[in-house]
Structure formats: structure tokens, C-alpha cells
Motif scaffolding. Structure first.
Motif, PDB file in Angstrom:
ATOM      1  N   VAL A  35      44.477  27.899  44.934  1.00  0.00           N
ATOM      2  CA  VAL A  35      44.873  29.236  45.379  1.00  0.00           C
ATOM      3  C   VAL A  35      44.659  29.333  46.888  1.00  0.00           C
ATOM      4  N   SER A  36      45.634  29.881  47.589  1.00  0.00           N
ATOM      5  CA  SER A  36      45.471  30.214  49.002  1.00  0.00           C
ATOM      6  C   SER A  36      45.618  31.716  49.148  1.00  0.00           C
ATOM      7  N   ILE A  37      44.519  32.389  49.501  1.00  0.00           N
ATOM      8  CA  ILE A  37      44.594  33.827  49.704  1.00  0.00           C
ATOM      9  C   ILE A  37      45.415  34.151  50.947  1.00  0.00           C
ATOM     10  N   TRP A  88      43.994  40.250  45.278  1.00  0.00           N
ATOM     11  CA  TRP A  88      42.685  39.605  45.333  1.00  0.00           C
ATOM     12  C   TRP A  88      41.621  40.658  45.634  1.00  0.00           C
ATOM     13  N   GLY A  89      40.385  40.228  45.849  1.00  0.00           N
ATOM     14  CA  GLY A  89      39.275  41.160  45.969  1.00  0.00           C
ATOM     15  C   GLY A  89      39.317  42.027  47.213  1.00  0.00           C
ATOM     16  N   ALA A  90      38.908  43.269  47.038  1.00  0.00           N
ATOM     17  CA  ALA A  90      38.782  44.189  48.164  1.00  0.00           C
ATOM     18  C   ALA A  90      37.599  43.771  49.040  1.00  0.00           C
ATOM     19  N   GLU A  91      37.463  44.408  50.195  1.00  0.00           N
ATOM     20  CA  GLU A  91      36.441  44.000  51.169  1.00  0.00           C
ATOM     21  C   GLU A  91      35.036  44.035  50.579  1.00  0.00           C
ATOM     22  N   ARG A  92      34.717  45.054  49.797  1.00  0.00           N
ATOM     23  CA  ARG A  92      33.370  45.170  49.250  1.00  0.00           C
ATOM     24  C   ARG A  92      33.181  44.386  47.963  1.00  0.00           C
ATOM     25  N   THR A  93      34.259  43.927  47.381  1.00  0.00           N
ATOM     26  CA  THR A  93      34.188  43.148  46.139  1.00  0.00           C
ATOM     27  C   THR A  93      35.108  41.932  46.268  1.00  0.00           C
ATOM     28  N   PRO A  94      34.786  41.025  47.184  1.00  0.00           N
ATOM     29  CA  PRO A  94      35.691  39.916  47.468  1.00  0.00           C
ATOM     30  C   PRO A  94      35.795  38.914  46.329  1.00  0.00           C
ATOM     31  N   THR A  95      36.881  38.177  46.347  1.00  0.00           N
ATOM     32  CA  THR A  95      37.067  37.066  45.413  1.00  0.00           C
ATOM     33  C   THR A  95      36.144  35.917  45.808  1.00  0.00           C
ATOM     34  N   PRO A  96      35.411  35.326  44.876  1.00  0.00           N
ATOM     35  CA  PRO A  96      34.565  34.174  45.225  1.00  0.00           C
ATOM     36  C   PRO A  96      35.421  32.998  45.677  1.00  0.00           C
ATOM     37  N   HIS A 138      48.207  42.284  35.872  1.00  0.00           N
ATOM     38  CA  HIS A 138      48.001  43.688  36.213  1.00  0.00           C
ATOM     39  C   HIS A 138      49.300  44.213  36.814  1.00  0.00           C
ATOM     40  N   ASP A 139      49.606  45.491  36.534  1.00  0.00           N
ATOM     41  CA  ASP A 139      50.803  46.085  37.124  1.00  0.00           C
ATOM     42  C   ASP A 139      50.696  46.173  38.648  1.00  0.00           C
ATOM     43  N   THR A 140      49.486  46.421  39.150  1.00  0.00           N
ATOM     44  CA  THR A 140      49.244  46.456  40.594  1.00  0.00           C
ATOM     45  C   THR A 140      48.707  45.104  41.002  1.00  0.00           C
ATOM     46  N   ARG A 141      49.505  44.311  41.668  1.00  0.00           N
ATOM     47  CA  ARG A 141      49.136  42.900  41.871  1.00  0.00           C
ATOM     48  C   ARG A 141      49.557  42.364  43.232  1.00  0.00           C
ATOM     49  N   SER A 142      49.230  43.110  44.273  1.00  0.00           N
ATOM     50  CA  SER A 142      49.488  42.626  45.627  1.00  0.00           C
ATOM     51  C   SER A 142      48.460  43.212  46.577  1.00  0.00           C
ATOM     52  N   GLY A 143      47.871  42.354  47.408  1.00  0.00           N
ATOM     53  CA  GLY A 143      46.922  42.803  48.409  1.00  0.00           C
ATOM     54  C   GLY A 143      45.478  42.796  47.946  1.00  0.00           C
ATOM     55  N   PRO A 144      44.541  43.160  48.855  1.00  0.00           N
ATOM     56  CA  PRO A 144      43.103  43.139  48.558  1.00  0.00           C
ATOM     57  C   PRO A 144      42.658  44.400  47.837  1.00  0.00           C
ATOM     58  N   VAL A 145      42.893  44.473  46.535  1.00  0.00           N
ATOM     59  CA  VAL A 145      42.661  45.710  45.785  1.00  0.00           C
ATOM     60  C   VAL A 145      41.782  45.531  44.549  1.00  0.00           C
ATOM     61  N   ASN A 194      38.451  43.973  42.055  1.00  0.00           N
ATOM     62  CA  ASN A 194      36.999  43.809  42.097  1.00  0.00           C
ATOM     63  C   ASN A 194      36.594  42.345  42.245  1.00  0.00           C
ATOM     64  N   GLY A 195      37.545  41.496  42.559  1.00  0.00           N
ATOM     65  CA  GLY A 195      37.266  40.076  42.770  1.00  0.00           C
ATOM     66  C   GLY A 195      38.175  39.162  41.994  1.00  0.00           C
ATOM     67  N   CYS A 196      38.797  39.678  40.932  1.00  0.00           N
ATOM     68  CA  CYS A 196      39.731  38.870  40.163  1.00  0.00           C
ATOM     69  C   CYS A 196      41.043  38.702  40.919  1.00  0.00           C
ATOM     70  N   ILE A 197      41.830  37.735  40.476  1.00  0.00           N
ATOM     71  CA  ILE A 197      43.172  37.544  41.011  1.00  0.00           C
ATOM     72  C   ILE A 197      44.169  38.057  39.988  1.00  0.00           C
ATOM     73  N   ARG A 198      44.913  39.082  40.380  1.00  0.00           N
ATOM     74  CA  ARG A 198      45.887  39.725  39.501  1.00  0.00           C
ATOM     75  C   ARG A 198      47.256  39.105  39.722  1.00  0.00           C
ATOM     76  N   VAL A 199      47.915  38.741  38.653  1.00  0.00           N
ATOM     77  CA  VAL A 199      49.185  38.035  38.741  1.00  0.00           C
ATOM     78  C   VAL A 199      50.207  38.650  37.795  1.00  0.00           C
ATOM     79  N   ASP A 200      51.446  38.146  37.884  1.00  0.00           N
ATOM     80  CA  ASP A 200      52.502  38.640  37.004  1.00  0.00           C
ATOM     81  C   ASP A 200      52.468  37.920  35.659  1.00  0.00           C
ATOM     82  N   ALA A 201      53.351  38.354  34.762  1.00  0.00           N
ATOM     83  CA  ALA A 201      53.338  37.838  33.386  1.00  0.00           C
ATOM     84  C   ALA A 201      53.636  36.351  33.334  1.00  0.00           C
ATOM     85  N   GLU A 202      54.612  35.904  34.098  1.00  0.00           N
ATOM     86  CA  GLU A 202      54.980  34.485  34.067  1.00  0.00           C
ATOM     87  C   GLU A 202      53.834  33.610  34.559  1.00  0.00           C
TER      88      GLU A 202
END
Length: 302
Positions: free
Chosen positions: A185-187, A210-218, A267-274, A276-284
Motif C-alpha cells: 500500500v502507498s498512502i 486512510w487514518g485521520a491525523e489523530r488516528t493514523p494508519t499504522p 465503506h461508502d466513504t472511502r477517500s482521504g484521511p478520514v 480511525n486507522g483502517c483502509i477503506r476500499v471499494d467492493a471489488e
């Protein structure tokens, strides 16, 4: 990340007691993502920069001396998603891909060493309801293998919660070739690739959250701990969640849970740093990731 107070995986276990946006689990679900996808699990009692391809296993070196002592592993702390074991070392080479092999404990489980010259500090079970027992090998010697593990050395508020490692005796584990696939993965580039043993890249995503500023992705290397569909998490729309072995770098737990593992999930909302640390992606993309077996290496680059 984690949904409610505890994972939906253990709704059954919860009745008795129990990714970013994301580790049997089930929570009482709210329509929001799990934290550093926090499965809020009730522990089961202890039983009696970018590496883009997965290298071939390196030649065996003599390394540490053999240890043939006998140990009662059930007297040691168990390595699992809930475990906080201060003696386990945090990964000191986080941006190098594991070797192309995985290790699984024989018998009840295998003792784990922080330093093969000392005494074991924990044990990894052969089986565990929430996964994390198929372990990527990161170093191999004549008598020992070093592996990535689940659990934490410390929670974020008390120390370093990063990816932990440990040494296992070769005689205590079955070491086999991995599937030959890894996830990179490349953020910065917003890309997710499945990388095959021959170096071929299969790009499966060109955007994600990906993760927001206070809850970044490891960041750094980890591995697929387990993959589960959790229908009670409405935000997943019935798609599986692919949980990692590493947990949130800032959350001790989430919404009453005492763990905060990260994950890939829909997740339906799946773009940007939003998240809690998980990576949200589309169905495919989540469908493709869910095909990968436990122990598959995952590299998260900044």
C-alpha cells in the motif's frame, strides 16, 4: 475502525460475558467503522521505504545455538490479538518484506523468545479463534526462525504499540512456502498492489481512505491475521473485513474494547484521511483482498 464496544465476531461469546477503521468476534454494531478496526473481543482462556516484492527464502545460516530444553508453554503468556507482553520486541526492520515462508506452531503451541540466548517470554498457539497463528518468517537460521506476531508490547498510552516480533525454534514449528503474494500500500500514491512471487504487480486500487491525523494508519510491515464477514457492521455492506496483525498507533482500544486492530474493509466513504486507522476500499478491492490467505504480508508505506 472498531465498531462498538466489542467485535461482532464474538456476539455469541459476548452473550455469555464479548481497518483501519480496523481482530470467534462480534460486537453490538453501530453504523460507523471499527477503530483501528477494533474488534472488541473477549479473550478466550489460554489453552492447556517500499519493499515491492517478496524475496525468495535466504540461505540458512548457523546463527544462534540450538536449544533443546523442554518447556510447559501453558505457563507462559499466550501471544494473541489481546496480548500485551512487554518482553516482546517491536519490529526493528519494518520496511523489509518477510521471506517467502510462514511458520505454524506444532502441538499446543511453540515457545517464543525475545532473545534466543535467554529464556522464552511467551508462546504462540497452534490455533486461535481470531487467527494470527500463520506467521510470516522474517529471518531464518539453522535452529531458529524470527517471525511477525500478533499482540502488542504496550498500549499507545504506555509505550510502543507497534508490530511485534519473536524467535521460534525450528523444531517447534512447521515452516512452509507462503502463497507467494503480498500486499503493498502507498498512502502517498493512493495505490494498493498485490505483488506476486515473480515480481508482477497487480494494481487493485487507485484510491482509498486512510487514518485521520489523530488516528493514523499504522505503517510498515504486518500480515493478514484473519478475514471475516461481519453482517452486523452495516457499513461493510456484507463484504468481508481483512484484519491485520498490527493495531492502532494512538488508540489503546475503541468504544469500550481493549483492542484496536487495523484492517482493510469496504465503506461508502472511502477517500482521504478520514478513518480511525483502517483502509477503506471499494467492493471489488475488498473482494480481491479477501482471497489472500492468513499470513500474507502487508506493507503499508507512507
Amino acid at each position: 475502525m472498531g465498531e462498538r464496544r466489542r467485535w461482532v465476531w464474538l456476539v455469541a461469546a459476548l452473550a455469555a460475558v464479548l481497518v483501519v477503521a480496523g481482530i470467534g468476534v462480534a460486537l453490538v454494531s453501530r453504523q460507523q467503522e471499527p477503530a483501528a478496526s477494533t474488534p472488541s473481543l473477549t479473550p478466550t482462556p489460554t489453552p492447556t521505504p517500499t519493499a515491492e516484492r517478496e524475496p525468495s527464502p535466504t540461505p540458512t545460516a548457523e546463527g544462534f545455538a540450538a536449544n533443546t530444553a523442554s518447556y510447559d508453554v501453558t505457563t507462559l503468556p499466550q501471544v494473541n490479538v489481546f496480548a500485551v507482553i512487554p518482553a516482546l520486541p517491536v519490529d526493528d526492520d519494518p520496511y523489509t518484506m518477510p521471506l517467502g515462508e510462514t511458520a505454524v506452531a506444532r502441538g499446543v503451541g511453540a515457545p517464543v523468545w525475545a532473545d534466543p540466548a535467554g529464556e522464552p517470554v511467551a508462546y504462540v498457539p497452534h490455533d486461535y479463534p481470531y487467527g494470527g497463528t500463520v506467521l510470516p518468517v522474517v529471518e531464518k537460521q539453522a535452529h531458529w526462525v524470527k517471525v511477525l506476531l500478533t499482540g502488542r508490547q504496550a498500549v499507545p498510552s504506555a509505550g510502543d504499540p507497534g508490530q511485534v516480533t519473536g524467535w521460534l525454534r525450528s523444531a517447534d514449528v512447521d515452516v512452509t512456502a507462503s502463497s507467494g503474494r503480498s500486499v503493498v500500500v502507498s498512502i502517498a500514491d493512493r495505490t494498493i498492489d498485490v505483488v506476486h512471487a515473480d515480481g508482477a504487480h497487480e494494481r487493485i486500487a487507485t484510491d482509498f481512505a486512510w487514518g485521520a491525523e489523530r488516528t493514523p494508519t499504522p505503517l510498515g510491515r504486518t500480515f493478514v491475521m484473519t478475514t471475516r464477514a461481519v453482517p452486523e457492521y452495516a457499513y461493510t455492506r456484507g463484504h468481508p473485513i481483512v484484519y491485520w496483525a498490527v493495531q492502532s498507533p494512538t488508540l489503546d482500544g475503541f468504544d469500550g474494547a481493549d483492542v484496536a486492530p487495523a484492517a482493510f474493509h469496504y465503506h461508502d466513504t472511502r477517500s482521504g484521511p478520514v478513518s480511525n486507522g483502517c483502509i477503506r476500499v471499494d467492493a471489488e478491492t475488498i473482494t480481491r483482498l479477501a482471497e489472500l490467505p492468513p499470513g500474507t504480508p502487508v506493507m503499508i508505506n507512507p
